[in-house]
Design a protein around this motif. Structure first.
Motif, PDB file in Angstrom:
ATOM      1  N   LYS A   1       0.839  -1.198   0.000  1.00  0.00           N
ATOM      2  CA  LYS A   1       0.000   0.000   0.000  1.00  0.00           C
ATOM      3  C   LYS A   1       0.875   1.250   0.000  1.00  0.00           C
ATOM      4  O   LYS A   1       2.056   1.204   0.320  1.00  0.00           O
ATOM      5  N   ARG A   2       0.241   2.376  -0.328  1.00  0.00           N
ATOM      6  CA  ARG A   2       0.898   3.670  -0.185  1.00  0.00           C
ATOM      7  C   ARG A   2      -0.137   4.676   0.299  1.00  0.00           C
ATOM      8  O   ARG A   2      -1.354   4.463   0.174  1.00  0.00           O
ATOM      9  N   GLY A   3       0.342   5.774   0.856  1.00  0.00           N
ATOM     10  CA  GLY A   3      -0.544   6.860   1.210  1.00  0.00           C
ATOM     11  C   GLY A   3      -0.946   7.593  -0.059  1.00  0.00           C
ATOM     12  O   GLY A   3      -0.092   7.969  -0.867  1.00  0.00           O
ATOM     13  N   ALA A   4      -2.245   7.780  -0.247  1.00  0.00           N
ATOM     14  CA  ALA A   4      -2.724   8.426  -1.473  1.00  0.00           C
ATOM     15  C   ALA A   4      -2.537   9.935  -1.375  1.00  0.00           C
ATOM     16  O   ALA A   4      -2.524  10.517  -0.282  1.00  0.00           O
ATOM     17  N   ALA A   5      -2.368  10.550  -2.541  1.00  0.00           N
ATOM     18  CA  ALA A   5      -2.204  12.005  -2.597  1.00  0.00           C
ATOM     19  C   ALA A   5      -3.501  12.678  -2.173  1.00  0.00           C
ATOM     20  O   ALA A   5      -4.588  12.123  -2.309  1.00  0.00           O
ATOM     21  N   GLY A   6      -3.398  13.882  -1.642  1.00  0.00           N
ATOM     22  CA  GLY A   6      -4.599  14.620  -1.276  1.00  0.00           C
ATOM     23  C   GLY A   6      -4.560  15.097   0.148  1.00  0.00           C
ATOM     24  O   GLY A   6      -3.703  14.721   0.958  1.00  0.00           O
ATOM     25  N   GLU A   7      -5.503  15.933   0.471  1.00  0.00           N
ATOM     26  CA  GLU A   7      -5.560  16.579   1.774  1.00  0.00           C
ATOM     27  C   GLU A   7      -6.024  15.627   2.867  1.00  0.00           C
ATOM     28  O   GLU A   7      -5.574  15.683   4.002  1.00  0.00           O
ATOM     29  N   HIS A   8      -6.967  14.739   2.529  1.00  0.00           N
ATOM     30  CA  HIS A   8      -7.510  13.818   3.522  1.00  0.00           C
ATOM     31  C   HIS A   8      -6.726  12.505   3.512  1.00  0.00           C
ATOM     32  O   HIS A   8      -6.321  12.019   2.458  1.00  0.00           O
ATOM     33  N   TYR A   9      -6.554  11.941   4.694  1.00  0.00           N
ATOM     34  CA  TYR A   9      -5.793  10.698   4.813  1.00  0.00           C
ATOM     35  C   TYR A   9      -6.584   9.532   4.230  1.00  0.00           C
ATOM     36  O   TYR A   9      -7.732   9.300   4.592  1.00  0.00           O
ATOM     37  N   HIS A  10      -5.965   8.806   3.322  1.00  0.00           N
ATOM     38  CA  HIS A  10      -6.481   7.507   2.922  1.00  0.00           C
ATOM     39  C   HIS A  10      -5.361   6.708   2.272  1.00  0.00           C
ATOM     40  O   HIS A  10      -4.343   7.253   1.859  1.00  0.00           O
ATOM     41  N   GLN A  11      -5.561   5.402   2.241  1.00  0.00           N
ATOM     42  CA  GLN A  11      -4.550   4.493   1.715  1.00  0.00           C
ATOM     43  C   GLN A  11      -4.980   3.956   0.360  1.00  0.00           C
ATOM     44  O   GLN A  11      -6.169   3.842   0.072  1.00  0.00           O
TER      45      GLN A  11
ATOM     46  N   ARG B   1      18.044   5.749  -3.055  1.00  0.00           N
ATOM     47  CA  ARG B   1      17.095   6.315  -2.093  1.00  0.00           C
ATOM     48  C   ARG B   1      15.660   5.937  -2.448  1.00  0.00           C
ATOM     49  O   ARG B   1      14.850   5.670  -1.565  1.00  0.00           O
ATOM     50  N   ARG B   2      15.334   5.876  -3.741  1.00  0.00           N
ATOM     51  CA  ARG B   2      13.990   5.463  -4.149  1.00  0.00           C
ATOM     52  C   ARG B   2      13.784   3.980  -3.852  1.00  0.00           C
ATOM     53  O   ARG B   2      12.699   3.553  -3.466  1.00  0.00           O
ATOM     54  N   ILE B   3      14.829   3.181  -4.042  1.00  0.00           N
ATOM     55  CA  ILE B   3      14.738   1.751  -3.722  1.00  0.00           C
ATOM     56  C   ILE B   3      14.408   1.578  -2.246  1.00  0.00           C
ATOM     57  O   ILE B   3      13.566   0.746  -1.874  1.00  0.00           O
ATOM     58  N   GLU B   4      15.049   2.359  -1.380  1.00  0.00           N
ATOM     59  CA  GLU B   4      14.763   2.275   0.057  1.00  0.00           C
ATOM     60  C   GLU B   4      13.312   2.636   0.354  1.00  0.00           C
ATOM     61  O   GLU B   4      12.671   2.026   1.223  1.00  0.00           O
ATOM     62  N   ARG B   5      12.770   3.600  -0.375  1.00  0.00           N
ATOM     63  CA  ARG B   5      11.373   3.996  -0.176  1.00  0.00           C
ATOM     64  C   ARG B   5      10.432   2.868  -0.594  1.00  0.00           C
ATOM     65  O   ARG B   5       9.452   2.573   0.104  1.00  0.00           O
ATOM     66  N   TYR B   6      10.718   2.219  -1.710  1.00  0.00           N
ATOM     67  CA  TYR B   6       9.914   1.071  -2.125  1.00  0.00           C
ATOM     68  C   TYR B   6      10.018  -0.063  -1.105  1.00  0.00           C
ATOM     69  O   TYR B   6       9.030  -0.741  -0.796  1.00  0.00           O
ATOM     70  N   LEU B   7      11.211  -0.284  -0.579  1.00  0.00           N
ATOM     71  CA  LEU B   7      11.395  -1.337   0.430  1.00  0.00           C
ATOM     72  C   LEU B   7      10.549  -1.052   1.666  1.00  0.00           C
ATOM     73  O   LEU B   7       9.977  -1.970   2.268  1.00  0.00           O
ATOM     74  N   MET B   8      10.456   0.217   2.039  1.00  0.00           N
ATOM     75  CA  MET B   8       9.648   0.605   3.197  1.00  0.00           C
ATOM     76  C   MET B   8       8.187   0.225   2.974  1.00  0.00           C
ATOM     77  O   MET B   8       7.541  -0.358   3.855  1.00  0.00           O
ATOM     78  N   LEU B   9       7.654   0.526   1.787  1.00  0.00           N
ATOM     79  CA  LEU B   9       6.258   0.218   1.499  1.00  0.00           C
ATOM     80  C   LEU B   9       6.043  -1.292   1.386  1.00  0.00           C
ATOM     81  O   LEU B   9       5.033  -1.824   1.859  1.00  0.00           O
ATOM     82  N   ALA B  10       6.980  -1.973   0.751  1.00  0.00           N
ATOM     83  CA  ALA B  10       6.831  -3.415   0.554  1.00  0.00           C
ATOM     84  C   ALA B  10       6.898  -4.169   1.871  1.00  0.00           C
ATOM     85  O   ALA B  10       6.106  -5.079   2.131  1.00  0.00           O
ATOM     86  N   GLY B  11       7.832  -3.799   2.735  1.00  0.00           N
ATOM     87  CA  GLY B  11       8.047  -4.543   3.968  1.00  0.00           C
ATOM     88  C   GLY B  11       6.895  -4.473   4.930  1.00  0.00           C
ATOM     89  O   GLY B  11       6.691  -5.394   5.731  1.00  0.00           O
TER      90      GLY B  11
ATOM     91  N   GLY C   1       4.086   3.022 -13.546  1.00  0.00           N
ATOM     92  CA  GLY C   1       5.091   3.713 -12.743  1.00  0.00           C
ATOM     93  C   GLY C   1       4.418   4.673 -11.775  1.00  0.00           C
ATOM     94  O   GLY C   1       3.404   5.293 -12.099  1.00  0.00           O
ATOM     95  N   MET C   2       4.973   4.781 -10.579  1.00  0.00           N
ATOM     96  CA  MET C   2       4.389   5.642  -9.546  1.00  0.00           C
ATOM     97  C   MET C   2       5.340   6.789  -9.225  1.00  0.00           C
ATOM     98  O   MET C   2       6.515   6.567  -8.949  1.00  0.00           O
ATOM     99  N   ARG C   3       4.806   8.004  -9.287  1.00  0.00           N
ATOM    100  CA  ARG C   3       5.632   9.166  -8.979  1.00  0.00           C
ATOM    101  C   ARG C   3       5.681   9.438  -7.478  1.00  0.00           C
ATOM    102  O   ARG C   3       6.703   9.860  -6.956  1.00  0.00           O
ATOM    103  N   GLU C   4       4.561   9.245  -6.797  1.00  0.00           N
ATOM    104  CA  GLU C   4       4.509   9.498  -5.361  1.00  0.00           C
ATOM    105  C   GLU C   4       4.501   8.192  -4.584  1.00  0.00           C
ATOM    106  O   GLU C   4       3.730   7.284  -4.903  1.00  0.00           O
ATOM    107  N   LEU C   5       5.353   8.115  -3.572  1.00  0.00           N
ATOM    108  CA  LEU C   5       5.445   6.917  -2.729  1.00  0.00           C
ATOM    109  C   LEU C   5       5.348   7.351  -1.273  1.00  0.00           C
ATOM    110  O   LEU C   5       6.302   7.295  -0.512  1.00  0.00           O
ATOM    111  N   LYS C   6       4.162   7.798  -0.888  1.00  0.00           N
ATOM    112  CA  LYS C   6       3.950   8.296   0.461  1.00  0.00           C
ATOM    113  C   LYS C   6       3.691   7.137   1.418  1.00  0.00           C
ATOM    114  O   LYS C   6       2.964   6.204   1.078  1.00  0.00           O
ATOM    115  N   PRO C   7       4.245   7.198   2.617  1.00  0.00           N
ATOM    116  CA  PRO C   7       3.969   6.143   3.597  1.00  0.00           C
ATOM    117  C   PRO C   7       2.541   6.233   4.127  1.00  0.00           C
ATOM    118  O   PRO C   7       1.902   7.286   4.059  1.00  0.00           O
TER     119      PRO C   7
END
Length: 363
Positions: free
Chosen positions: A102-112, A135-145, A263-269
């Motif tokens: 999962k990732r945090g979706a873009a926008g003002e309100h919190y949702h996944q 650094r991007r690989i580490e961000r993907y690892l964070m979301l995957a793990g 491809g994903m531009r934003e990878l928010k936790p």
């Protein structure tokens, strides 16, 4: 009802083997919908879903009415890889997920946003060109793990550079934490065969990475045919156009399933991540050895992290990314907690608004 099912076609698209951990919860869903049949979501579009109950048996499906409500949590809707129960052409239930990314979706309100569900392996694809970004690989690892699937870093376009070994050396901190690293030529079946240990019968893997990283090329090689559209990348930054426009689950000839993603531009936790899963287990261990609990790892005396940097054991850039991701996860976790509190208040308010049967009115 499960006693009458033919599981052989379902297993060819990733159905769990008997004794899977989620079986009790799934059986409860089957009991609530005794006439329904299971199917897997193989495509997700804005207009609806495509599901299958065997390879090459895809059909359109109507979603649950509540999924259409604007405020319905997006991560509680079906995603590619999910198992659902079908009555005719209608989805009547979403079966509990085993894993997800999962990732945090873009926008003002919190949702996944669920990228893929019920996956065994996340192939984090990065090109050995200007796309290469530790650094991007580490961000993907964070979301995957955080979702329970095993990550594998796949460096593509090894045929276009002499620096594949150097790139692997840059990522040696990940290798030391038992995160598999592979450098391959995505167009060469013999090279792509290195992925075979994660693509056994019944397994499901998802490809994630930026546009132009080589995900669709890799998918075509694994399929043994040019089914996915591919395109040239820009020479200036090796970024590609979005040749993959939607997520799709594809059965592979060997019995595994592969989910290709745009491809994903934003990878928010989402706020649920653990940084140790992002390849920072070594830094996390060091932070516990610092003299001060609130150590910022900048200038404090007795900082075990700074000592490791001075010894050349940790790169300054890795620490900077660790601190950046740590702060992002903390912000996301606060937003998640706020959202959960709001939902609890809404449920309490709804409960107070209901009148017990036979009271408060004419009867």
């Amino acid at each position: 009802m499960t006693d009458t099912l033919d599981f052989a076609p379902l297993r060819r698209i990733g159905w769990p083997w008997p004794g899977a951990p989620e079986a009790p919860a799934w059986q409860a869903a089957f009991a609530a919908h005794p006439q329904a049949r299971p199917a897997r979501v193989v495509e997700q579009h804005r207009s609806g879903y495509v599901v299958a109950d065997a390879p090459e048996s895809a059909r359109k499906a109507e979603s649950l009415p509540e999924w259409q409500r604007p405020r319905f949590p997006s991560h509680e809707r079906a995603a590619v890889g999910d198992w659902v129960l079908m009555e005719g052409a209608r989805i009547v239930a979403l079966l509990p997920r085993r894993t997800s990314i999962k990732r945090g979706a873009a926008g003002e309100h919190y949702h996944q946003q669920v990228i893929a569900a019920n996956i065994d392996t996340v192939f984090i694809v990065c090109g050995l060109d200007a796309d290469f970004n530790p650094r991007r690989i580490e961000r993907y690892l964070m979301l995957a793990g955080s979702g329970g699937a095993a990550p594998v870093v796949v460096l593509t376009k090894a045929d276009r550079t002499e620096y594949g070994a150097d790139a692997l050396a840059v990522l040696e901190d990940l290798s030391a934490q038992d995160i598999p690293l592979l450098a391959i030529n995505g167009k060469d079946p013999a090279s792509v065969a290195a992925l075979a240990p994660w693509l056994g019968p019944g397994c499901t893997a998802v490809l994630v990475g930026s546009s132009g990283a080589g995900k669709s090329t890799l998918t075509n090689t694994l399929l043994g045919e040019d089914r996915m559209k591919t395109g040239e990348v820009r020479g200036s930054d090796s970024r590609g156009r979005h040749t993959t426009t939607h997520r799709a689950l594809l059965p592979l000839p060997g019995g595994a399933c592969l989910i290709d993603t745009p491809g994903m531009r934003e990878l928010k936790p989402t706020g649920e991540e653990a940084l140790a899963e992002a390849g920072f287990a070594d830094i996390e261990a060091l932070t516990a050895q610092c003299r001060f609990r609130d150590c910022s790892h900048q200038h404090e005396p007795g900082c075990a992290v700074r000592t490791a940097i001075e010894r050349g054991e940790i790169e300054e850039a890795r620490l900077a990314n660790y601190l950046k991701l740590r702060d992002e996860v903390a912000v996301a976790a606060a937003r998640l907690a706020q959202r959960q509190a709001e939902q609890a208040d809404e449920r309490r308010s709804a409960g107070r608004g209901r009148r017990p049967p036979g009271k408060g009115g004419r009867g």
